[in-house]
Design an enzyme around this catalytic site. Structure first.
Site, PDB file in Angstrom:
ATOM      1  N   GLY A  36      78.123  15.555 100.352  1.00  9.54           N
ATOM      2  CA  GLY A  36      79.537  15.396 100.645  1.00  9.54           C
ATOM      3  C   GLY A  36      79.828  14.043 101.271  1.00  9.54           C
ATOM      4  O   GLY A  36      79.134  13.055 101.031  1.00  9.54           O
ATOM      5  N   SER A  37      80.840  14.014 102.107  1.00  7.17           N
ATOM      6  CA  SER A  37      81.327  12.739 102.638  1.00  7.17           C
ATOM      7  C   SER A  37      80.367  12.040 103.582  1.00  7.17           C
ATOM      8  O   SER A  37      80.599  10.878 103.945  1.00  7.17           O
ATOM      9  CB  SER A  37      82.678  12.945 103.323  1.00  7.17           C
ATOM     10  OG  SER A  37      83.668  13.298 102.380  1.00  7.17           O
ATOM     11  N   THR A  38      79.294  12.708 104.031  1.00 11.61           N
ATOM     12  CA  THR A  38      78.302  11.972 104.826  1.00 11.61           C
ATOM     13  C   THR A  38      77.683  10.853 103.993  1.00 11.61           C
ATOM     14  O   THR A  38      77.237   9.844 104.549  1.00 11.61           O
ATOM     15  CB  THR A  38      77.195  12.904 105.351  1.00 11.61           C
ATOM     16  OG1 THR A  38      76.541  13.544 104.247  1.00 11.61           O
ATOM     17  CG2 THR A  38      77.773  13.968 106.288  1.00 11.61           C
ATOM     18  N   LYS A  93      79.217   8.855 102.190  1.00 12.67           N
ATOM     19  CA  LYS A  93      80.104   7.688 102.186  1.00 12.67           C
ATOM     20  C   LYS A  93      79.524   6.554 103.037  1.00 12.67           C
ATOM     21  O   LYS A  93      79.874   5.385 102.837  1.00 12.67           O
ATOM     22  CB  LYS A  93      81.496   8.080 102.682  1.00 12.67           C
ATOM     23  CG  LYS A  93      82.269   8.950 101.685  1.00 12.67           C
ATOM     24  CD  LYS A  93      83.579   9.455 102.265  1.00 12.67           C
ATOM     25  CE  LYS A  93      84.294  10.352 101.257  1.00 12.67           C
ATOM     26  NZ  LYS A  93      85.507  10.987 101.810  1.00 12.67           N
TER      27      LYS A  93
END
Length: 481
Positions: free
Chosen positions: A220-222, A224
């Site tokens: 997920g957004s980790t 990013k």
């Protein structure tokens, strides 16, 4: 008359030759296989009559052996029960697992470094002793991880890993559901031990699975942070901007922002602000612009695609394949698509940023001590990779601080009063409507002592709601000691 006798003699000689070949095959070629076979009761009995050395965390023995007088066998005991079950494993009649397996020759005294000591003990009539295995785990951090996961995992499945960014030492490795190794190592009732083990193995929630090291999730957004790192390494700055609309077209569908609407009032958004609010569309656009090789190379530099790892317990490889297709690579930019990461891998990402861009090789064993407490072996910190430059790491750190401190920060619940915490939330779609909830972080941001990754499996909320409080508790446990 002589002819039948000759034939019979030749036949007997042939049988004798076959017998010799069979014995040679069994004793030479198949020797190791037979010795390690699960039905080799002699080996099992021999293992149970050998006193094993203890496994130690800090000054506490978390696995030890004591003689059962009635049977002449040594009973393995785990006084902390489920707390260390996954990293330490278990020693029982069914086999060895975890550290009990990887360090078995030290623990049972058969390692080459103990041969002279064991020979002298034999001459003096002193019982042979195994070595002591000292782990890197921090008792307070391990306890905080397990308690936090139990309190916040709405679906009962989760994992957390904490490492020392400067050395790679694993400070905590917790996974739920867990189990009590004492219940499957009881020699006084082996029938019950086997039944308990079989029940654990058949449980659909997989309590024997070490999710911290051996389960992979979309990050997920980790992820990013990895996308932003690739953009900075390509020559951009943390204030560089890119289009961040409400959604971007993605094949036959679209990729929206989780909160609805554009990320910067319709204007291009900076990398820093995109990390703070966890903007999807800007990070997807960065992934498209950077290209497949840059994204793949940056993920690999942090530890993805590096094959299975031994620390010394086995760790499953995390995957970030080359994605020539822009639509799939856009998904990769926000931690979806074909990405698969273990919690340890995402802790390595956080630790790499915390350590000025240098990722250290994770390790779980601090040292091996002989029966006389002399050092037989120890682990020296080793560099795993130079993932990013120190300048890139500093820029990422400042952006991650805003995740826990900024007015629009998505991980405010990961903040620790009195110090700066660098963090990143993540909500990863599973493909069937559920979401895994992530948080990676390190603290203190200006002098990192601990880096953490927490995943709550199918929590269906935000990483800031479920995972960040667990990470906070683990960081506090390490820092406050």
């Amino acid at each position: 008359m002589n002819k039948p006798i000759r034939r019979l003699s030749l036949f007997a000689l042939a049988l004798f030759g076959v017998l010799l070949l069979n014995v040679t095959w069994i004793q030479a070629v198949q020797a190791e296989w037979l010795q390690d076979h699960e039905f080799n009761r002699r080996d099992t009995a021999e293992r149970l009559t050998t006193p094993r050395g203890p496994i130690q965390v800090g000054n506490e023995q978390i696995a030890s052996s004591s003689l059962v007088e009635e049977s002449g066998q040594y009973q393995r005991a785990y006084p902390e029960g489920e707390v260390y079950a996954h990293p330490v494993g278990v020693f029982n009649p069914m086999g060895n697992f975890g550290i009990e397996s990887t360090e078995n020759t030290y623990l049972d005294g058969s390692h080459s470094s103990l041969l002279v000591r064991n020979f002298l003990d034999m001459l003096t009539g002193t019982p042979a002793q195994g070595a002591t295995v000292v782990l890197t785990l921090d008792p307070a951090a391990q306890q905080a991880a397990l308690e936090g996961l139990k309190a916040n995992a709405t679906n009962g499945r989760a994992a957390a890993v904490a490492v020392d960014p400067s050395t790679g030492a694993v400070l905590a490795a917790a996974s739920i559901p867990t189990y009590d190794p004492n219940e499957v190592a009881d020699l006084s009732d082996t029938t019950a031990s086997v039944e308990n083990w079989n029940a654990l193995a058949a449980d659909e929630n997989q309590p024997l699975l070490n999710r911290a090291f051996n389960e992979r999730y979309p990050p997920g957004s980790t992820f990013k942070i990895v996308t932003a790192a690739a953009a900075l390494e390509a020559g951009n700055t943390i204030e560089s901007t890119i289009a961040a609309p409400e959604s971007i077209p993605l094949g036959g569908s679209s990729l929206p922002n989780a909160f609805g609407g554009p990320c910067n009032g319709g204007a291009p958004d900076s990398i820093a602000h995109s990390i703070e609010i966890s903007c999807n569309t800007s990070m997807a656009n960065w992934a498209i612009e950077l290209g497949d090789q840059a994204m793949h190379d940056q993920a690999t530099a942090f530890g993805f695609n590096s094959g299975p790892m031994d620390i010394p317990v086995p760790v499953t490889e995390s995957l970030a394949p080359l994605e020539p297709d822009n639509n799939i690579r856009a998904q990769t930019g926000i931690g979806q698509g074909n990405l698969e990461a273990t919690p340890l891998q995402m802790a390595m990402v956080a630790a790499g940023v915390a350590n000025g861009g240098t990722v250290m090789q994770p390790y779980l064993v601090q040292e091996i001590l002989g029966p006389d407490m002399s050092e037989l072996d120890s682990t020296s910190p080793e560099v795993f990779s130079e993932a990013v430059s120190s300048d890139t790491a500093e820029q990422l750190t400042q952006a991650m601080i805003q995740v826990t401190e900024g007015d629009e920060g998505s991980g405010l619940t990961g903040a620790i009063p009195g110090m700066q915490v660098a963090g990143k939330t993540g909500t990863a779609e599973t493909g069937d409507g559920d979401t895994h909830n992530w948080f990676i972080s390190f603290a203190p941001a200006d002098d990192p002592q601990v880096a953490v990754a927490v995943v709550i499996e199918r929590g269906n909320q935000s990483g800031g709601t479920l995972a960040a409080p667990v990470a906070k508790a683990i960081m506090e446990a390490v820092i406050n000691e």
